[in-house]
Design an enzyme around this catalytic site. Structure first.
Site, PDB file in Angstrom:
ATOM      1  CD  GLU A  16       4.876 -20.601  12.420  1.00 61.22           C
ATOM      2  OE1 GLU A  16       5.085 -20.737  13.635  1.00 61.22           O
ATOM      3  OE2 GLU A  16       3.927 -19.957  11.953  1.00 61.22           O
ATOM      4  CD  GLU A  33      -3.028  -1.019   2.234  1.00 59.73           C
ATOM      5  OE1 GLU A  33      -2.658  -0.517   3.306  1.00 59.73           O
ATOM      6  OE2 GLU A  33      -4.163  -1.510   2.054  1.00 59.73           O
TER       7      GLU A  33
END
Length: 308
Positions: free
Chosen positions: A120, A89
Site C-alpha cells: 500500500e 457482484e
C-alpha cells in the site's frame, strides 16, 4: 546495516481510542457484541452526511459508462477487498460487461487473501496500473480509510493526468483533499471499537458507499425496472426461479404466462417484460429496448407512442 522501515503517524479519528469501549476486554461476550453493535449503528448517519458527494461520483460514473468508458476502483487492504467484491457482484446482479467496473488492489490478487508487505506504500505501482489501463473519460474511485494511502493517491494522480475524472472515499475527514481529485467523499465514522481497526466502522461505511454508488449507477443506466433486477444473469436454479418471480411481480401475470414469455424472448427478461406489459411481439420489444439503450420504461414509452 538494515534500514528501518519508515513509520507514519496518521492523524485520523479512526486511530484514536474510543471512550465507550475502553473496558471492552472486561465485558462478557454479549457485552462485547453489544458494544460493537452500538458503534456500528452510527455508520448510516455518517454515510448519509456524504450522500451529495456520492451523488456527484455516480453522475461521473454514469457519464463515463454512457460514453464507452469504464469505472475503476483502487484500494489497499480492506478497502481493496471491498472494492473487488463490489465489482465482482455487479456482473451477475446487473449483467454488465466484465470490464465496466475494474478493481485494482495493492499487491495484486495474492493480497486479497493475505497482506503483502509495503504494497500500500507503493505509489509508483498505483500510478503504473493507471497509466497502463485508464483511458481519458474513465472514472477512477479510490478508497482509503486513512486518507493518505500512497498506492491509492499515486493511482488517482496518474489517472487524472490521463484525462480521467477521479474520486476518493476517505475515512479521515482531517486529511486534505489531494490535488486533482474531482470529488472527495470524506466520511467521519469516528473512533473504532478497537482503535485503528478500520475493517470495522470505516470498512462498513466503505461497503455502504460502494453498494449505494454502484447500485445507483446501474439504476441510472436502466439496469432495473422499478426496484426489480431485470438485468440479472440467471446462472443457477435459484436465479432462474427469480426471473419468473420478477416477471410476475412486474406484470401480475401467472407463472405459466411469464415462463412462456421468457421462453419466447430467448431468456431475455427485459424483452419478455416489455412484451408482457405492452402487448407488442418480442421482436418489437427487442427493437424498442435497443433504441432505448436498455431502459424498460423508455422502451415502453416508445412502443406506446408508436401504437397511438
Amino acid at each position: 546495516m538494515t534500514v528501518p522501515v519508515q513509520a507514519v503517524h496518521v492523524d485520523s479519528p479512526t486511530e484514536t481510542r474510543n471512550p465507550r469501549t475502553t473496558d471492552i476486554d472486561l465485558m462478557s461476550t454479549a457485552g462485547i457484541l453489544g458494544a460493537i453493535n452500538a458503534e456500528d449503528r452510527t455508520v448510516p448517519g455518517a454515510v448519509a452526511a456524504v450522500l451529495p458527494q456520492v451523488a456527484r461520483a455516480v453522475d461521473y460514473a454514469v457519464e463515463a459508462l454512457r460514453a464507452g468508458g469504464r469505472v475503476h476502483y483502487v484500494g489497499a487492504g480492506t478497502s481493496g477487498r471491498l472494492a473487488t467484491l463490489d465489482a465482482a457482484e455487479l456482473v451477475p446482479t446487473f449483467n454488465v460487461p466484465a470490464d465496466w467496473f475494474i478493481a485494482h488492489h495493492a499487491g495484486g490478487e495474492r493480497a486479497l487473501r493475505q497482506a503483502v508487505e509495503n504494497a500500500e506504500d507503493d505509489d509508483e505501482a498505483g500510478a503504473a496500473e493507471m497509466a497502463a489501463m485508464v483511458q481519458p473519460g474513465d472514472f477512477v474511485l479510490g478508497l482509503t480509510a486513512s486518507g493518505r494511502t500512497p498506492y491509492v493517491l499515486g493511482a488517482l494522480a496518474a489517472a487524472s493526468r490521463k484525462g480521467a475524472r477521479t474520486g476518493l472515499v476517505s475515512g479521515n475527514p482531517k486529511a486534505a483533499k489531494p490535488a486533482g481529485v474531482d470529488v472527495l467523499i470524506a466520511v467521519d465514522t469516528g473512533p473504532e471499537a478497537i482503535a485503528g481497526s478500520t475493517r470495522m466502522k470505516a470498512g462498513t461505511a466503505q461497503k455502504m458507499i460502494l453498494t449505494s454508488f454502484s447500485t445507483a449507477t446501474m439504476i441510472k443506466l436502466g439496469r432495473t425496472y422499478s426496484n426489480l433486477m431485470v438485468s440479472m444473469r440467471a446462472t443457477n436454479a435459484k436465479l432462474r426461479g427469480r426471473t419468473i418471480r420478477i416477471l410476475q411481480e412486474a406484470t401480475g401475470m401467472t407463472m405459466a404466462d411469464c415462463s412462456d414469455a421468457l421462453t419466447e424472448a430467448g431468456g431475455d427478461l427485459k424483452v419478455a417484460l416489455v412484451h408482457l406489459l405492452s402487448g407488442v411481439d418480442v421482436q418489437t420489444a427487442a427493437k424498442a429496448l435497443h433504441t432505448a439503450e436498455g431502459h424498460v420504461r423508455k422502451a415502453l414509452d416508445l412502443v406506446r407512442v408508436r401504437a397511438s
